[in-house]
Enzyme design. Structure first.
Site, short mmCIF file in Angstrom:
data_model
loop_
_atom_site.label_atom_id
_atom_site.label_comp_id
_atom_site.label_asym_id
_atom_site.label_seq_id
_atom_site.Cartn_x
_atom_site.Cartn_y
_atom_site.Cartn_z
N ASP A 30 21.23 -68.08 -18.33
CA ASP A 30 20.22 -67.05 -18.48
C ASP A 30 20.90 -65.73 -18.14
OD1 ASP A 30 17.60 -65.68 -18.39
OD2 ASP A 30 17.89 -65.76 -16.21
N ASP A 32 19.05 -62.18 -17.23
CA ASP A 32 18.42 -61.32 -16.23
C ASP A 32 18.24 -62.04 -14.90
OD1 ASP A 32 17.37 -58.74 -17.84
OD2 ASP A 32 17.20 -60.52 -19.10
N GLU A 39 16.45 -57.10 -14.05
CA GLU A 39 15.59 -57.52 -15.16
C GLU A 39 15.57 -56.33 -16.12
OE1 GLU A 39 13.88 -60.36 -15.81
OE2 GLU A 39 14.50 -61.40 -13.99
N SER A 120 18.81 -65.59 -23.61
CA SER A 120 18.02 -64.66 -22.82
C SER A 120 16.68 -64.33 -23.46
CB SER A 120 18.81 -63.35 -22.63
OG SER A 120 18.04 -62.39 -21.96
N GLY A 121 15.66 -64.22 -22.62
CA GLY A 121 14.39 -63.67 -23.05
C GLY A 121 14.44 -62.15 -23.07
N ASP A 192 17.09 -68.90 -13.37
CA ASP A 192 16.35 -68.56 -12.15
C ASP A 192 14.84 -68.55 -12.33
OD1 ASP A 192 15.46 -65.20 -11.95
OD2 ASP A 192 16.45 -66.02 -13.71
N ASN A 195 11.03 -69.76 -17.47
CA ASN A 195 11.40 -69.93 -18.88
C ASN A 195 12.80 -70.53 -19.04
OD1 ASN A 195 12.58 -67.49 -17.95
ND2 ASN A 195 12.72 -66.70 -20.03
#
Length: 237
Positions: A30, A32, A39, A120-121, A192, A195
């Site tokens: 991931d 962020d 973030e 990544s979102g 972390d 999601n």
């Protein structure tokens, strides 16, 4: 999952030690608050004076309190309308930092022959720069729509879908495993937030990094103090 302390700030559950790097062919991160210290969506919101509002949505999404990640991201991106490319670049250069041990862990995995995936979102503006900086092999993230040098408050649909949420992270990881001709059990996933759980649940080694409680509980390894490179303490060459 019942964890035991392998070393101060390093918890393990369901892991047979020592682990061998040669048993793994892919590591997925991931971005962020995992690979990097911020973030990005929250910092973008700060640029347009909406950080508190956006940070509250981000925190609820990462804790798993908001179950529709796509909708939560649409809400946050809409609030970013008007942020300029110059402001985004400033966030990258002035605020974004690799988390401790990130560079060391990526380098060690690459040296061991693993491919590295960043899912990544967040946004391609940041993932593509990290890909080039760290020599990552694959990335997947959301594309922010830009018109006349400023964000419109929307994302751009991609061939794989509209928004990279937890299901898309898992899908991309599994797709990469297929592409490499390996089993998901030969992959590591590091995250972390809530999601990240879908991809962490399908791999051979799931790693929580300074994570939310629900993620620490389900991960096989939880790094609770120190840097990302603490994962290497569990491996022999």
């Amino acid at each position: 999952m019942e964890h035991t302390e392998f070393a101060p700030g390093l918890m393990i559950a369901g892991v047979t030690l020592p682990l061998r790097q040669r048993d793994f062919k892919l590591i997925a991160f991931d971005m962020d608050s995992t690979l990097i210290n911020i973030e990005c969506v929250d910092e973008l919101a700060d640029a347009v004076g909406r950080k508190a509002e956006v940070s509250a949505i981000t925190e609820a999404a990462m804790q798993g309190e908001i179950t529709d990640y796509k909708e939560s991201l649409r809400q946050r991106v809409a609030l970013l309308k008007g942020a300029t490319l110059a402001q985004i670049e400033q966030i990258y250069t002035e605020r974004l930092r690799l988390n401790p041990g990130a560079q060391e862990l990526v380098a060690a995995c690459k040296l061991a022959g693993m491919k590295v995936l960043l899912v990544s979102g967040g946004f391609t503006y940041f993932t593509e720069r990290l890909r080039d900086r760290l020599g990552l092999d694959y990335t997947r993230a959301n594309v922010l729509e830009v018109v006349a040098g400023a964000l419109t408050g929307r994302t751009v649909d991609q061939p794989w879908g509209d928004i990279c949420d937890g299901d898309e992270k898992r899908s991309m990881l599994l797709q990469t495993c297929t592409q490499l001709g390996i089993a998901p059990s030969q992959a590591i996933a590091v995250g972390d937030g809530a999601n990240d759980l879908p991809m962490m649940d399908v791999v051979g080694l799931s790693v929580a990094y300074h994570a939310k409680p629900a993620v620490r509980e389900r991960a096989m390894v939880s790094i609770e103090s120190g840097g990302l490179d603490r994962l290497l303490e569990l491996f022999v060459r």
